[in-house]
Design an enzyme around this catalytic site. Structure first.
Site, mmCIF file in Angstrom:
data_model
loop_
_atom_site.group_PDB
_atom_site.id
_atom_site.type_symbol
_atom_site.label_atom_id
_atom_site.label_comp_id
_atom_site.label_asym_id
_atom_site.label_seq_id
_atom_site.Cartn_x
_atom_site.Cartn_y
_atom_site.Cartn_z
ATOM 1 N N GLY A 31 -6.789 -2.065 -1.641
ATOM 2 C CA GLY A 31 -6.092 -3.340 -1.863
ATOM 3 C C GLY A 31 -4.623 -3.324 -1.516
ATOM 4 N N HIS A 34 -1.806 -5.144 3.797
ATOM 5 C CA HIS A 34 -0.698 -5.343 4.727
ATOM 6 C C HIS A 34 -1.317 -5.465 6.112
ATOM 7 C CE1 HIS A 34 -1.416 -1.130 5.574
ATOM 8 N NE2 HIS A 34 -1.161 -0.827 4.317
ATOM 9 N N GLU A 35 -0.458 -5.615 7.118
ATOM 10 C CA GLU A 35 -0.958 -5.830 8.486
ATOM 11 C C GLU A 35 -1.887 -4.687 8.938
ATOM 12 O OE1 GLU A 35 -0.914 -8.340 10.554
ATOM 13 O OE2 GLU A 35 0.185 -9.550 9.099
ATOM 14 N N HIS A 37 -4.119 -3.021 7.068
ATOM 15 C CA HIS A 37 -5.473 -3.330 6.568
ATOM 16 C C HIS A 37 -6.098 -4.464 7.381
ATOM 17 C CE1 HIS A 37 -3.795 -1.807 2.583
ATOM 18 N NE2 HIS A 37 -4.882 -1.081 2.728
ATOM 19 N N LYS A 149 -3.605 6.645 9.835
ATOM 20 C CA LYS A 149 -2.444 7.159 9.103
ATOM 21 C C LYS A 149 -2.893 8.277 8.163
ATOM 22 C CE LYS A 149 -0.580 4.933 5.712
ATOM 23 N NZ LYS A 149 -0.879 5.872 4.596
ATOM 24 N N GLN A 153 -7.970 12.377 5.951
ATOM 25 C CA GLN A 153 -9.064 11.615 5.327
ATOM 26 C C GLN A 153 -10.100 11.195 6.378
ATOM 27 O OE1 GLN A 153 -8.689 8.470 2.156
ATOM 28 N NE2 GLN A 153 -8.804 7.089 3.890
ATOM 29 N N SER A 186 0.460 0.721 1.676
ATOM 30 C CA SER A 186 0.653 -0.049 0.434
ATOM 31 C C SER A 186 1.787 0.568 -0.381
ATOM 32 C CB SER A 186 -0.625 -0.051 -0.406
ATOM 33 O OG SER A 186 -1.667 -0.602 0.353
ATOM 34 N N ARG A 187 1.957 1.868 -0.244
ATOM 35 C CA ARG A 187 2.988 2.558 -1.030
ATOM 36 C C ARG A 187 4.408 2.215 -0.555
ATOM 37 N NH1 ARG A 187 -1.294 6.803 -1.567
ATOM 38 N NH2 ARG A 187 -1.700 6.877 -3.799
HETATM 39 O O1 PAF Z 1 -7.684 5.088 2.231
HETATM 40 C C1 PAF Z 1 -7.946 4.523 1.148
HETATM 41 O O2 PAF Z 1 -7.472 3.425 0.867
HETATM 42 C C2 PAF Z 1 -8.875 5.214 0.165
HETATM 43 O O3 PAF Z 1 -8.707 6.579 0.185
HETATM 44 C C3 PAF Z 1 -10.369 4.838 0.380
HETATM 45 C C4 PAF Z 1 -10.879 5.315 1.731
HETATM 46 C C5 PAF Z 1 -10.542 3.333 0.265
HETATM 47 C C6 PAF Z 1 -11.211 5.504 -0.695
HETATM 48 O O4 PAF Z 1 -10.839 5.113 -1.969
#
Ligand code: PAF
Length: 284
Positions: A31, A34-35, A37, A149, A153, A186-187
Site C-alpha cells: 500500500g 506511488h507512481e 506501484h 528496487k 526480493q 513508500s518509505r
Molecule cells: O515489496 C513489497 O511491498 C512486499 O515485500 C510484498 C512483496 C508485497 C510482500 O509483502
C-alpha cells in the site's frame, strides 16, 4: 473495481476469471501507492486481462524495532489510485484473516536470502516468501509483477516460483525514479525536507560508480564501492548498511566487474529510514 478482504472471495473471483479464459496479473503491495506501484499495475494490465492488486502490510516480514507500526496506510486513497489505473480487484485482507490463530507454516529459501538485506533483517525474507506463496494461492495469477528496487526480493521470488512449481511468470519492473533520481518508495514519505539530500546520495553514488566504470577501462569492485561510499558518506545522516557488487542472477559477490554485475545498496538515514537502490554497473 471490486474491493475484497477474504481469501475465499478473491479466489472465487480469480477462479471465475480463469473459467472464462481470462489471464490474471497480480501486483502484491503493502500500500501507500506511488507512481512506482502504479507502473507495476499498468504493466500487469498490459500483460493480463484482469489485474488483482493485494494490499497487505505483512507483519511477519518486519523485525523488532522496524517500522511496522508506522507504515503509511490510507485505504481510501489507495483504492482511488488503483481504480484510476484500471485495477479490477483490490484484495486487502486483515492480519487475522491472513494469519488466523493456529497458522504455523513458514516458507524459507536458503542461500539467496542470507546476504545483503537478509543479513541485516533476519527472518525478513521468510515473511516475504510465506505471504507471497499465500497470495499466489489466493489470487491464482498467470503473471505477477514486482519492482526491481527490491532486487534481492525479486530474485528470491523467482526462486520461490521455480522451486515450488508455481505456474506463474514473474516479471521485474524497472525502478521508477523521481525527477531528482531518488528511487520511489513508500518509505520516502518518512523523509523530512532536510533529509532529502542525504536520500539522494544513493542514486548519486550509483551514478558516480557507473561513471567510473564507463571512464576507466579496467575498474575493480573495490574502486566502485569506494566511489559510491565516498558520495554517500558526505552526508552525516547516512549509515551504509551495505554496498555490494553482485551477480544479477545468483546475488553472489563479484570478484570482477562484468556486464552482469549489479551495484546494490542499502543506506539508513538518521537511524530511521532504510532506503534501497540498485543499478547495473555497465549498460542500462
Ligand atoms: O515489496 C513489497 O511491498 C512486499 O515485500 C510484498 C512483496 C508485497 C510482500 O509483502
Amino acid at each position: 473495481m471490486k474491493i475484497v478482504s477474504t481469501a475465499v472471495e478473491v479466489q472465487a473471483i480469480a477462479q471465475e476469471y480463469r473459467d472464462n479464459g481470462l489471464k490474471i496479473g497480480l501486483v502484491p503491495t503493502m500500500g501507500w501507492f506511488h507512481e512506482g506501484h502504479l507502473a507495476l499495475m499498468k504493466e500487469a494490465g498490459n500483460r493480463a486481462d484482469k489485474v488483482i492488486v493485494s494490499l497487505f502490510v505483512n507483519p511477519i516480514q518486519f523485525g523488532l524495532g522496524e517500522d511496522l507500526d508506522n507504515y503509511p496506510h490510507d485505504l481510501e486513497r489507495d483504492c482511488k489510485l488503483a481504480e484510476e489505473v484500471g485495477v479490477d480487484v483490490l484484495y486487502a485482507p486483515t492480519k487475522d484473516l491472513m494469519y488466523p490463530g493456529g497458522f504455523s507454516t513458514t516458507v524459507h529459501i536458503e542461500g539467496l536470502t542470507s546476504g545483503l538485506c537478509g543479513a541485516d533483517r533476519p527472518g525478513h525474507f521468510d515473511g516475504v516468501t510465506t505471504v507471497v506463496s499465500k497470495l499466489f494461492n489466493q489470487t491464482l495469477p498467470h503473471v505477477a509483477v514486482f519492482g526491481e528496487k527490491d532486487f534481492q526480493q525479486l530474485a528470491v521470488i523467482r526462486q520461490l516460483a521455480c522451486d515450488l512449481d508455481f505456474p506463474i511468470e514473474i516479471i521485474g519492473h524497472p525502478i521508477v525514479r523521481e525527477k531528482s533520481g531518488l528511487a520511489m518508495s513508500s518509505r520516502n514519505s518518512y523523509l523530512k525536507k532536510d533529509e532529502l539530500n542525504a536520500a539522494l546520495s544513493l542514486s548519486e553514488g550509483i551514478a558516480s560508480g557507473r561513471k567510473l566504470a564507463l571512464d576507466k577501462k579496467e575498474v575493480s569492485v573495490q574502486e566502485i564501492k569506494k566511489t559510491v561510499a565516498d558520495v554517500i558518506l558526505k552526508h552525516p545522516e547516512c549509515d551504509i548498511d551495505y554496498i555490494e557488487v553482485v551477480d544479477q542472477a545468483t546475488l553472489q559477490k563479484c570478484e570482477d566487474v562484468t556486464s552482469d554485475s549489479m551495484l546494490v545498496l542499502a543506506v539508513t538515514i538518521n537511524k530511521r529510514i532504510r532506503l534501497l537502490d540498485n543499478s547495473k554497473i555497465k549498460g542500462s
